[in-house]
Design a protein around this motif. Structure first.
Motif, PDB file in Angstrom:
ATOM      1  N   ARG A  44      27.239 -10.103  -5.640  1.00 26.27           N
ATOM      2  CA  ARG A  44      26.265  -9.762  -4.570  1.00 26.27           C
ATOM      3  C   ARG A  44      25.450  -8.531  -4.987  1.00 26.27           C
ATOM      4  N   GLU A  45      26.139  -7.556  -5.558  1.00 25.86           N
ATOM      5  CA  GLU A  45      25.436  -6.363  -6.059  1.00 25.86           C
ATOM      6  C   GLU A  45      24.405  -6.757  -7.112  1.00 25.86           C
ATOM      7  N   GLU A  46      24.800  -7.690  -7.986  1.00 27.42           N
ATOM      8  CA  GLU A  46      23.912  -8.099  -9.083  1.00 27.42           C
ATOM      9  C   GLU A  46      22.709  -8.876  -8.566  1.00 27.42           C
ATOM     10  N   ILE A  47      22.928  -9.632  -7.496  1.00 28.54           N
ATOM     11  CA  ILE A  47      21.783 -10.355  -6.907  1.00 28.54           C
ATOM     12  C   ILE A  47      20.807  -9.333  -6.318  1.00 28.54           C
ATOM     13  N   LYS A  48      21.379  -8.340  -5.617  1.00 29.50           N
ATOM     14  CA  LYS A  48      20.528  -7.285  -5.025  1.00 29.50           C
ATOM     15  C   LYS A  48      19.725  -6.569  -6.103  1.00 29.50           C
ATOM     16  N   ALA A  49      20.402  -6.308  -7.229  1.00 32.27           N
ATOM     17  CA  ALA A  49      19.773  -5.528  -8.302  1.00 32.27           C
ATOM     18  C   ALA A  49      18.860  -6.391  -9.169  1.00 32.27           C
ATOM     19  N   GLY A  50      18.876  -7.703  -8.911  1.00 37.63           N
ATOM     20  CA  GLY A  50      18.026  -8.585  -9.709  1.00 37.63           C
ATOM     21  C   GLY A  50      18.617  -8.979 -11.052  1.00 37.63           C
ATOM     22  N   VAL A  51      19.869  -8.622 -11.294  1.00 32.67           N
ATOM     23  CA  VAL A  51      20.525  -9.007 -12.560  1.00 32.67           C
ATOM     24  C   VAL A  51      20.801 -10.509 -12.540  1.00 32.67           C
ATOM     25  N   ILE A  52      21.256 -10.999 -11.373  1.00 30.73           N
ATOM     26  CA  ILE A  52      21.353 -12.447 -11.187  1.00 30.73           C
ATOM     27  C   ILE A  52      20.082 -12.859 -10.445  1.00 30.73           C
ATOM     28  N   ALA A  53      19.252 -13.640 -11.136  1.00 29.57           N
ATOM     29  CA  ALA A  53      17.933 -13.916 -10.554  1.00 29.57           C
ATOM     30  C   ALA A  53      17.615 -15.402 -10.486  1.00 29.57           C
ATOM     31  N   SER A  54      18.536 -16.237 -10.983  1.00 24.13           N
ATOM     32  CA  SER A  54      18.224 -17.669 -10.949  1.00 24.13           C
ATOM     33  C   SER A  54      19.426 -18.469 -10.476  1.00 24.13           C
ATOM     34  N   GLU A  55      19.138 -19.645  -9.947  1.00 27.46           N
ATOM     35  CA  GLU A  55      20.169 -20.551  -9.450  1.00 27.46           C
ATOM     36  C   GLU A  55      21.191 -20.909 -10.521  1.00 27.46           C
ATOM     37  N   GLU A  56      20.693 -21.149 -11.744  1.00 28.73           N
ATOM     38  CA  GLU A  56      21.568 -21.603 -12.823  1.00 28.73           C
ATOM     39  C   GLU A  56      22.739 -20.639 -13.062  1.00 28.73           C
ATOM     40  N   GLN A  57      22.434 -19.343 -12.894  1.00 29.32           N
ATOM     41  CA  GLN A  57      23.483 -18.352 -13.165  1.00 29.32           C
ATOM     42  C   GLN A  57      24.645 -18.468 -12.174  1.00 29.32           C
ATOM     43  N   LEU A  58      24.400 -19.128 -11.052  1.00 31.03           N
ATOM     44  CA  LEU A  58      25.439 -19.185 -10.022  1.00 31.03           C
ATOM     45  C   LEU A  58      26.152 -20.526  -9.934  1.00 31.03           C
ATOM     46  N   VAL A  59      25.476 -21.591 -10.313  1.00 32.27           N
ATOM     47  CA  VAL A  59      26.121 -22.891 -10.118  1.00 32.27           C
ATOM     48  C   VAL A  59      26.768 -23.425 -11.394  1.00 32.27           C
ATOM     49  N   SER A  60      26.382 -22.864 -12.498  1.00 30.24           N
ATOM     50  CA  SER A  60      26.848 -23.440 -13.760  1.00 30.24           C
ATOM     51  C   SER A  60      28.291 -23.065 -14.063  1.00 30.24           C
ATOM     52  N   ASP A  61      28.839 -23.714 -15.094  1.00 29.72           N
ATOM     53  CA  ASP A  61      30.175 -23.392 -15.595  1.00 29.72           C
ATOM     54  C   ASP A  61      30.243 -21.951 -16.071  1.00 29.72           C
ATOM     55  N   THR A  62      29.113 -21.443 -16.547  1.00 29.24           N
ATOM     56  CA  THR A  62      29.067 -20.052 -17.027  1.00 29.24           C
ATOM     57  C   THR A  62      29.556 -19.096 -15.955  1.00 29.24           C
ATOM     58  N   PHE A  63      29.164 -19.395 -14.725  1.00 30.30           N
ATOM     59  CA  PHE A  63      29.563 -18.528 -13.618  1.00 30.30           C
ATOM     60  C   PHE A  63      31.090 -18.490 -13.491  1.00 30.30           C
ATOM     61  N   PHE A  64      31.705 -19.667 -13.527  1.00 30.47           N
ATOM     62  CA  PHE A  64      33.160 -19.696 -13.368  1.00 30.47           C
ATOM     63  C   PHE A  64      33.875 -19.120 -14.589  1.00 30.47           C
ATOM     64  N   ARG A  65      33.251 -19.315 -15.734  1.00 33.45           N
ATOM     65  CA  ARG A  65      33.846 -18.728 -16.943  1.00 33.45           C
ATOM     66  C   ARG A  65      33.817 -17.198 -16.825  1.00 33.45           C
ATOM     67  N   ARG A  66      32.711 -16.691 -16.339  1.00 37.23           N
ATOM     68  CA  ARG A  66      32.591 -15.230 -16.153  1.00 37.23           C
ATOM     69  C   ARG A  66      33.626 -14.716 -15.167  1.00 37.23           C
ATOM     70  N   MET A  67      33.825 -15.500 -14.116  1.00 40.54           N
ATOM     71  CA  MET A  67      34.799 -15.100 -13.109  1.00 40.54           C
ATOM     72  C   MET A  67      36.208 -15.079 -13.701  1.00 40.54           C
ATOM     73  N   THR A  68      36.522 -16.122 -14.478  1.00 41.68           N
ATOM     74  CA  THR A  68      37.844 -16.180 -15.098  1.00 41.68           C
ATOM     75  C   THR A  68      38.065 -14.970 -16.002  1.00 41.68           C
ATOM     76  N   CYS A  69      37.051 -14.633 -16.767  1.00 41.04           N
ATOM     77  CA  CYS A  69      37.145 -13.475 -17.672  1.00 41.04           C
ATOM     78  C   CYS A  69      37.363 -12.187 -16.894  1.00 41.04           C
ATOM     79  N   PHE A  70      36.613 -12.075 -15.806  1.00 39.90           N
ATOM     80  CA  PHE A  70      36.723 -10.875 -14.980  1.00 39.90           C
ATOM     81  C   PHE A  70      38.136 -10.733 -14.448  1.00 39.90           C
ATOM     82  N   VAL A  71      38.651 -11.817 -13.881  1.00 36.88           N
ATOM     83  CA  VAL A  71      39.995 -11.777 -13.289  1.00 36.88           C
ATOM     84  C   VAL A  71      41.036 -11.488 -14.372  1.00 36.88           C
TER      85      VAL A  71
END
Ligand code: PLP
Length: 477
Positions: A44-71
């Motif tokens: 949410r912070e990244e969306i506010k800051a414009g770091v996440i700026a496109s739909e693809e960054q949120l729906v793709s596998d990349t998003f879940f991969r990033r989440m897994t890495c973070f956790v």
């Protein structure tokens, strides 16, 4: 512009995706949920800051991969190993001294089993934990008695509190040092309840300066090793012998805070200024304090050696109980001290001594071997070379001393200075983190503080750092 916030998955859906990760399956559910929430907040912070700026960054596998890495990265132990490629042997921020193998074994043994920590096996009665190292310390230093506490800062505080509380301690102005990590002689003195009497000038203190300051309320004459700085030029400090002569004549004890206690004679290798504990004891100092994990190369500890009458008094101080060392420290210290009974063994087995005394030729070969390995794994992505450099002892010891070495330099093949900084930052979040330094447009790896068996890990960490996105967020392990 779609509402990106609405595209973030619900927590339960995100948790469900993580269920398939074998390493995370064993994690407590509530913890996992908290981490997922934390990740979503971050998004949410990244969306506010414009770091996440496109739909693809949120729906793709990349998003879940990033989440897994973070956790995964958040659930790793907080306190963990790093690769020290700085060439600073006694690096206080990176854990100071590494232990010898025999000391590591002794720690394991002491932790896994019951022991005679405070039990006298000869008499069957209660024993003293200090007995395990006192004889060894006396043998190695020539002192009459010895005591070990939590670290050298507490050793100094304890000695001052015992010997000079409510009375005066005379110190040369040139020795009122700050060691770093907020250890300052005037502050420690104040806390001990002793009254600091400064004598001499910043650059010169004479025996007569001490002599003139002595009165009926003088309890102690203190010398402090200036450790992390040197004065050069028109300087003079009163020697241990001169101070001892005054102390004897006026019947006042003399204490010396050595900081980095050295048992191994480094003088033949051209190391000046770092006095050997044995020599200071021989000079007649009544109480000498030093660290266990600086040049000594043992565990964190503060060692106090000296005349029996003073050491006994210090042992009986109730504050001593609040500063006592634990059994792991004791085990590591005894094993380390045993190695010093044979200097050749000490040089070979104690990593701190081995690294300080490593020969330039040996380091050059080591650097070349590391460079070969890195070229095999990473050429095309990094420019890799070797060049002469300098390492440091660290820990406030031998600050003026350059240790000649050969460093391996690595540089991203493109991207210039920015890419180099990014590489350095990403290396801190690699697994294991790799710590080095940038000099003359390249990232430098000093083999002095790396073991050969760590080279493979160095290469892996570099590969991970290169794989990471600019924000260090890509998956890596
Ligand atoms: C390092 C140092 C200390 C503090 O020792 P620690 O083991 O870090 O507590 C005290 N005095 C001198 C002169 C030192 O160099």
């Amino acid at each position: 512009m779609p509402n990106l916030f609405r595209l973030l998955p619900p927590v339960d859906q995100a948790l469900h995706r993580l269920a398939g990760e074998p390493e995370l399956a064993a994690m407590p559910r509530p913890l996992l949920r908290d981490l997922v929430n934390k990740f979503l907040d971050l998004c949410r912070e990244e969306i506010k800051a414009g770091v996440i700026a496109s739909e693809e960054q949120l729906v793709s596998d990349t998003f879940f991969r990033r989440m897994t890495c973070f956790v995964r990265s958040q659930s790793r132990p907080h306190f963990r190993r790093v690769l020290n490629a700085t060439g600073v042997v006694i690096h206080t921020n990176l854990g100071r001294s590494l232990l010898a193998e025999s000391a590591i074994e002794a720690v394991t043994e002491a932790c896994r089993n019951y022991s005679n920590l405070e039990f006298n096996l000869d008499t069957g009665k209660r024993g003293s934990r200090y007995s395990h190292v006192e004889e060894l310390l006396c043998r190695l230093t020539g002192a009459e008695a010895a005591l070990v506490v939590n670290n050298n800062a507490s050793a100094v505080l304890l000695c001052l509190e015992t010997l000079a509380k409510g009375r005066e301690t005379i110190v040369s102005r040139g020795q009122l040092v700050e060691i770093g990590g907020s250890f300052r002689i005037p502050d420690v003195m104040a806390r001990s309840g002793s009254i600091l009497v400064e004598v001499g000038a910043t650059n010169r203190t004479h025996p007569r300066d001490y002599e003139n300051a002595i009165n009926e309320n003088t309890a102690l004459l203190l010398r402090v090793h200036t450790s992390n700085y040197r004065m050069i030029g028109f300087t003079r400090e009163t020697t241990a012998e001169e101070l001892v002569e005054i102390g004897r004549r006026r019947n006042i004890p003399v204490m010396e805070d050595l900081g980095s206690g050295c048992f191994f004679d480094l003088r033949p290798m051209g190391f000046q200024f770092e006095p050997m504990v044995q020599d200071v004891v021989a000079s007649g100092a009544d109480v000498v304090t030093f660290s266990g994990d600086k040049v000594l190369g043992g565990p964190q500890a503060g060692i106090i050696v000296g005349r029996r009458e003073y050491i006994e008094k210090i042992k009986r101080n109730p504050i001593n109980r609040a500063m006592r060392i634990d059994k792991m420290t004791l085990a590591a210290l005894e094993a380390t001290l045993r190695l010093y009974l044979d200097p050749e063994l000490a040089r070979r087995e104690i990593p701190t001594i081995a690294m300080i005394t490593a020969e330039p030729d040996e380091l050059k070969k080591k650097a070349q071997a590391l460079a070969r390995l890195l070229k095999r794994d990473l050429s095309g992505r990094l420019d890799i070379a070797t060049r002469p450099g300098v390492s440091r002892v660290g820990g406030g010891s031998f600050p003026e001393r350059d240790l000649p070495t050969t460093v391996v330099t690595v540089k991203p093949t493109s991207g210039g200075a920015q890419a180099l900084e990014t590489l350095k930052d990403n290396l801190r979040t690699a697994e294991p983190p790799l710590i080095g330094y940038i000099e003359e447009d390249a990232f430098c790896l000093d083999p002095r503080t790396l073991r050969n068996d760590e080279f493979r890990l160095v290469s892996a960490s570099l590969a991970q750092a290169l794989d990471m996105a600019g924000d260090g967020s890509a998956c890596h392990n």
